[in-house]
Write an enzyme that holds these catalytic residues in place. Structure first.
Site, PDB file in Angstrom:
ATOM      1  N   GLY A   1      -0.401 -14.374 -13.505  1.00 34.72           N
ATOM      2  CA  GLY A   1      -1.445 -14.365 -12.475  1.00 34.72           C
ATOM      3  C   GLY A   1      -2.227 -13.062 -12.530  1.00 34.72           C
TER       4      GLY A   1
ATOM      5  N   ASP B   1      -3.852 -17.562   7.355  1.00 35.31           N
ATOM      6  CA  ASP B   1      -3.570 -18.122   6.024  1.00 35.31           C
ATOM      7  C   ASP B   1      -3.310 -19.622   6.056  1.00 35.31           C
ATOM      8  OD1 ASP B   1      -3.700 -15.547   5.044  1.00 35.31           O
ATOM      9  OD2 ASP B   1      -1.717 -15.569   4.111  1.00 35.31           O
TER      10      ASP B   1
ATOM     11  N   ALA C   1      -5.559 -10.404   5.917  1.00 31.27           N
ATOM     12  CA  ALA C   1      -5.051 -10.056   7.240  1.00 31.27           C
ATOM     13  C   ALA C   1      -6.192  -9.904   8.254  1.00 31.27           C
ATOM     14  CB  ALA C   1      -4.246  -8.767   7.147  1.00 31.27           C
TER      15      ALA C   1
ATOM     16  N   LYS D   1       0.834  -1.220   0.000  1.00 30.88           N
ATOM     17  CA  LYS D   1       0.000   0.000   0.000  1.00 30.88           C
ATOM     18  C   LYS D   1       0.861   1.260   0.000  1.00 30.88           C
ATOM     19  CE  LYS D   1      -2.678  -2.778  -0.456  1.00 30.88           C
ATOM     20  NZ  LYS D   1      -2.442  -4.231  -0.448  1.00 30.88           N
TER      21      LYS D   1
ATOM     22  N   ILE E   1      -2.451  -9.839  -6.167  1.00 29.83           N
ATOM     23  CA  ILE E   1      -1.069  -9.344  -6.165  1.00 29.83           C
ATOM     24  C   ILE E   1      -0.688  -8.859  -7.563  1.00 29.83           C
ATOM     25  CG2 ILE E   1       1.354 -10.055  -5.930  1.00 29.83           C
ATOM     26  CD1 ILE E   1       0.519 -11.769  -3.559  1.00 29.83           C
TER      27      ILE E   1
ATOM     28  N   HIS F   1     -23.603  15.226   2.636  1.00 30.28           N
ATOM     29  CA  HIS F   1     -23.428  15.744   1.284  1.00 30.28           C
ATOM     30  C   HIS F   1     -22.336  16.807   1.285  1.00 30.28           C
ATOM     31  CE1 HIS F   1     -24.354  17.066  -2.753  1.00 30.28           C
ATOM     32  NE2 HIS F   1     -24.353  18.311  -2.304  1.00 30.28           N
TER      33      HIS F   1
ATOM     34  N   GLY G   1      -4.537 -12.244 -10.302  1.00 28.66           N
ATOM     35  CA  GLY G   1      -5.200 -12.126  -9.002  1.00 28.66           C
ATOM     36  C   GLY G   1      -4.866 -10.798  -8.350  1.00 28.66           C
TER      37      GLY G   1
END
Ligand code: FAD
Ligand code: NAI
Length: 472
Positions: free
Chosen positions: A188, A319, A327, A57, A192, A451, A190
């Protein structure tokens, strides 16, 4: 008499959170972790803090600013001249973020009196664990009344594209590039692949994603997935669907990836190759077999809904067990197991785990997609509201994406909320709370939203479920 009430094996977001919660509940707790930083110094926080959520991030943020400054500032009337990226400075900043957060966990352990045991742990019979720190003869054995295994996961390596740590890399390698590659290939499509592909693509790498499946983001609601794919392609990210990997050849000059799709074989020449083809549980060297800890066919520790393994007093979370590799899922399981050990009756609601992909705009969802509901034969209604009709999105200059709410056709109970747009990662929290309280779409429709905010798109999507949106 055991050394501890609880030993937690692994100090990632599953393990360290479990350890802190155990200590809060008055249990004498130790956390064994073998994680180290780039200098070989012990570093708590697991994959998430060291080489996962946080550093990715940090780089996404930097690359977003860079892209934004180059492409969007002129429309705001901001002149910057030629914007440059200093990769070394970006990497230093990333490392500072990581170090400050991992150091923070060590402080939390001290505050809560969790004993941090540094080293690699191996389970022994009788709820004991052998810890090796550094040299093999530097070995200690600890016992506990309860154990929580939270050893996490590692990247899957493909036989056709073994990691070399330099040019063919896993996510950890792609987080540490010291220069922007000219051409980046990603195996991949996905999470990552999308996140790290976005980082280097925004910084100027010609990036191509080879996606094995025929569908882009197969787990996401496909109406949103199609919009995401279109926008990423418009920004220059190459996405090849149905691309089966044939071979990978390295020469001094480049890497040649051969893949096959419906049109035959193709060759992709790149300078760096990121292999992001999923992760596997870390159960190979924890002594599972020796103590009779049951694993499933894919090597995950077999657990019930309460994260109990087949062995009494041994739990497993995060995991290393079934379910999404996230996480926040690991942490919630950690808290619940700690409370269960302390005699409480906690519950983790799997149905309200949010998913976020930090592309820009971001994609976030909770609950089921239209495709899942159709497959399950559930009668549902949907309300869609585009950010193009949202005032705040116009003011900020990013009107891409939409909010889609799916509700039970009979009861109006919310079954899924899907957001593609700026700050979707933050907006999804409202939907998670709504679903956690079993809200109906009408509940959201009757809730006052400030708003001008992006959250008004959620309000309008809820109104759209009943065909009464105001601004479309
Ligand atoms: P881990 O974080 O893997 O921690 C396990 C710890 O146990 C490690 O420190 C390991 O060294 C230690 N260990 C393993 N075996 C032993 C042993 N035998 N003895 C002692 N210690 C041991 N998830 C999100 O929710 N949001 C995100 O944005 C996100 N981004 C990600 C980005 C990347 C690049 C990657 C790779 C992952 C990302 N994830 C994200 C996934 C997230 O990092 C994992 O789901 C999470 O870290 C799992 O936590 P855990 O505690 O189960 O395991
Ligand atoms: P993933 O499961 O998201 O995607 C793997 C991709 O690799 C899929 O497209 C799959 O079809 C493909 N693939 C699998 N085997 C392949 C093969 N042999 N050849 C070619 N392609 C193949 O896994 P990814 O991206 O590696 O991420 C791992 C985990 O990390 C995810 O499950 C996710 O939970 C977590 N993560 C979460 C993030 C978030 O929450 N924002 C960010 C990054 C990672």
């Amino acid at each position: 008499m055991t050394d501890y009430d609880v030993i937690v094996l692994g100090g990632g977001p599953g393990g360290y959170v479990a350890a802190i919660r155990c200590a809060q509940l008055g249990l004498k707790t130790a956390c064994i972790d073998d994680g180290v930083d780039g200098q070989g110094k012990s570093s708590l926080g697991g994959v998430c803090l060291n080489v996962g959520c946080i550093p990715s991030k940090a780089l996404l943020e930097t690359s977003h600013h860079f892209y934004h400054a180059r492409h969007d500032f002129p429309a705001h009337g901001i002149r910057t001249g030629d914007v440059q990226i200093d990769v070394a400075a970006m990497q230093r900043r990333k490392q500072q973020v990581v170090t400050s957060l991992t150091g923070g966990i060590a402080l939390l352990f001290a505050k809560h009196r969790v004993t941090h045991i540094k080293g690699h742990g191996c389970l022994l019979a009788g709820r004991r664990v052998r810890v090796v720190a550094g040299e093999a003869d530097d070995e200690q054995i600890f016992s506990a009344s309860n154990m929580i295994v939270a050893t996490g996961s590692s990247p899957v390596e493909l036989a056709a594209a073994p990691f070399d740590g330099e040019r063919i890399v896993d996510s950890t390698g792609a987080l540490a590039f010291t220069a922007v590659p000219k051409r980046l290939g990603v195996i991949g499509g996905g999470v990552i692949g999308l996140e790290l592909g976005s980082v280097w693509s925004r910084l100027g790498a010609k990036t191509t994603l080879l996606v094995r499946g025929e569908q882009f983001l197969a787990k996401a609601d496909q109406q949103l997935a199609r919009a995401v794919q279109q926008d990423l392609e418009d920004e220059g990210l190459g996405i090849c669907l149905g691309a089966k990997l044939v071979s990978v050849k390295k020469s001094a000059k480049q890497i040649t990836v051969t893949y096959a799709d419906g049109d035959g074989e193709h060759k992709l020449q790149v300078d760096k190759l990121l292999v992001a083809a999923g992760r596997r549980p870390n159960t190979g060297d924890i002594g599972a077999e020796d103590i009779g800890l049951k694993l499933d066919a894919r090597g995950f520790i077999d657990v019930d809904a309460d994260c109990r393994t087949n062995l009494p007093g041994i739990f497993a979370i995060g995991d290393v067990v079934r379910g999404p590799m996230l996480a926040h899922k690991a942490s919630e399981e950690g808290v619940a197991v700690a409370e269960r050990i302390a005699g409480q009756q906690p519950e983790v609601n799997d149905a309200t785990i949010p998913f976020v992909i930090y592309t820009w705009p971001e994609i976030a969802w909770v609950g089921r997609s239209s495709e899942q509901l159709q497959a399950e034969g559930i009668d549902f209604v949907s309300g869609v509201f585009p950010f193009l009709a949202n005032g705040r999105a116009h003011a900020s200059g990013d009107t891409r994406g939409m909010v889609k709410i799916l509700a039970d056709a009979r009861t109006d109970r919310i079954l899924g909320v899907h957001i593609y747009g700026a700050n979707a990662s933050e907006l999804i929290a409202e939907a998670v709370v709504a679903m956690a309280f079993a809200a109906s779409a009408e509940d959201l429709a009757r809730t006052i939203h400030a708003h001008p905010t992006l959250s008004e798109a959620i309000h309008e999507a809820a109104l759209a479920v009943d065909k009464r949106p105001i601004h479309i």
